[in-house]
Design a protein around this motif. Structure first.
Motif, PDB file in Angstrom:
ATOM      1  N   LEU A  17     -84.566 -51.048  40.244  1.00 30.50           N
ATOM      2  CA  LEU A  17     -83.651 -50.176  40.748  1.00 30.50           C
ATOM      3  C   LEU A  17     -83.449 -49.160  39.590  1.00 30.50           C
ATOM      4  O   LEU A  17     -83.328 -47.624  39.425  1.00 30.50           O
ATOM      5  N   LEU A  18     -82.958 -49.877  38.396  1.00 22.97           N
ATOM      6  CA  LEU A  18     -82.644 -49.035  37.206  1.00 22.97           C
ATOM      7  C   LEU A  18     -83.925 -48.281  36.714  1.00 22.97           C
ATOM      8  O   LEU A  18     -83.743 -47.197  36.442  1.00 22.97           O
ATOM      9  N   THR A  19     -85.046 -48.969  36.565  1.00 23.69           N
ATOM     10  CA  THR A  19     -86.427 -48.210  36.340  1.00 23.69           C
ATOM     11  C   THR A  19     -86.725 -46.857  37.249  1.00 23.69           C
ATOM     12  O   THR A  19     -87.237 -45.966  36.717  1.00 23.69           O
ATOM     13  N   GLY A  20     -86.527 -47.337  38.692  1.00 18.57           N
ATOM     14  CA  GLY A  20     -86.650 -45.841  39.451  1.00 18.57           C
ATOM     15  C   GLY A  20     -85.678 -44.758  39.345  1.00 18.57           C
ATOM     16  O   GLY A  20     -86.212 -43.755  39.050  1.00 18.57           O
ATOM     17  N   VAL A  21     -84.262 -45.131  39.154  1.00 20.91           N
ATOM     18  CA  VAL A  21     -83.287 -44.228  38.920  1.00 20.91           C
ATOM     19  C   VAL A  21     -83.543 -43.436  37.491  1.00 20.91           C
ATOM     20  O   VAL A  21     -83.585 -42.574  37.424  1.00 20.91           O
ATOM     21  N   GLY A  22     -83.825 -44.443  36.501  1.00 20.33           N
ATOM     22  CA  GLY A  22     -84.003 -44.221  35.115  1.00 20.33           C
ATOM     23  C   GLY A  22     -85.063 -43.198  35.078  1.00 20.33           C
ATOM     24  O   GLY A  22     -85.163 -42.328  34.268  1.00 20.33           O
ATOM     25  N   VAL A  74     -86.410 -41.087  37.060  1.00 21.89           N
ATOM     26  CA  VAL A  74     -86.128 -39.675  37.760  1.00 21.89           C
ATOM     27  C   VAL A  74     -85.357 -38.861  36.723  1.00 21.89           C
ATOM     28  O   VAL A  74     -85.457 -37.794  36.492  1.00 21.89           O
ATOM     29  N   VAL A  75     -84.261 -39.468  36.216  1.00 22.12           N
ATOM     30  CA  VAL A  75     -83.185 -38.930  35.319  1.00 22.12           C
ATOM     31  C   VAL A  75     -84.057 -38.531  33.836  1.00 22.12           C
ATOM     32  O   VAL A  75     -84.118 -37.340  33.321  1.00 22.12           O
TER      33      VAL A  75
END
Length: 214
Positions: free
Chosen positions: A172-177, A179-180
């Motif tokens: 989750l951290l990698t996916g959201v990060g 994108v940002v």
């Protein structure tokens, strides 16, 4: 991955140190199945150190040949290596056959994506130019949108289906990060990939020190 050569050197040194600690903890714990994924922070740290050389080459501060080598090494890690390393590490860490069967398609997808990426790196020169507080790389990838989708599915997806609580959080951290970081990079505001690498490495440091049954 960072906004300057100096930032890449500092962040790369810190992340590499975390990576060494991850490997030491995994070895001392007698968990060889976790060793491949535990090596990821060290790979990310070395990647940032290499990009420091790319920065110096982009402004003429490094000779042409070492700068070419640095750009190529950066591309090898970023493109064909990571989409294989991450799902392969998750597959090895998932000791149960049923869980490995779930992760296997993501590993196969990573291998499928890595082939054209490796061919592109081997047959095209890697260019890097400064754009604001970021580096913009050009390699000439075929069907970049398709490859990027497969890349993210292989890496983030394998973490999300790992069955491990901390690895799911890492996914989750990698996916959201990602994108940002991609949005900030496109705006040429600042490159924050090194911050994401550091956070991911800290999660893996905790993971390597955690008992297998948790």
């Amino acid at each position: 991955m960072c906004w300057s050569a100096q930032a890449d050197l500092i962040a790369g040194g810190v992340v590499s140190g975390i990576g060494v600690l991850c490997l030491v903890r995994t070895h001392h714990a007698g968990r060889p199945e976790r060793m491949l994924l535990a090596a990821l922070p060290l790979v990310l740290g070395v990647h940032q150190l290499i990009e420091a050389a790319v920065w110096y080459g982009s402004d003429g501060g490094a000779p042409a040949v070492p700068a070419d080598w640095a750009r190529t090494a950066w591309a090898v890690i970023a493109l064909p290596l990571l989409p294989v390393l991450v799902p392969a590490g998750v597959w090895c860490a998932a000791r149960e056959p049923a869980r490995r069967r779930i992760v296997l398609p993501f590993l196969l997808l990573g291998l499928l994506v890595a082939v054209p990426l490796a061919v592109a790196v081997a047959t095209h020169p890697v260019a890097a130019t400064e754009h604001g507080h970021t580096l913009s790389y050009a390699i000439g990838l075929p069907h970049p949108a398709v490859l990027l989708t497969g890349y993210l599915l292989a890496t983030v997806g394998s973490l999300l289906v790992s069955g491990d609580r901390l690895l799911r959080r890492l996914g989750l951290l990698t996916g959201v990060g990602a994108v940002v970081c991609a949005l900030l990079w496109r705006l040429a505001f600042v490159s924050t990939w090194c911050a994401l690498a550091a956070l991911a490495s800290l999660v893996l440091l905790r993971w390597t020190g955690r008992p297998t049954h948790e």
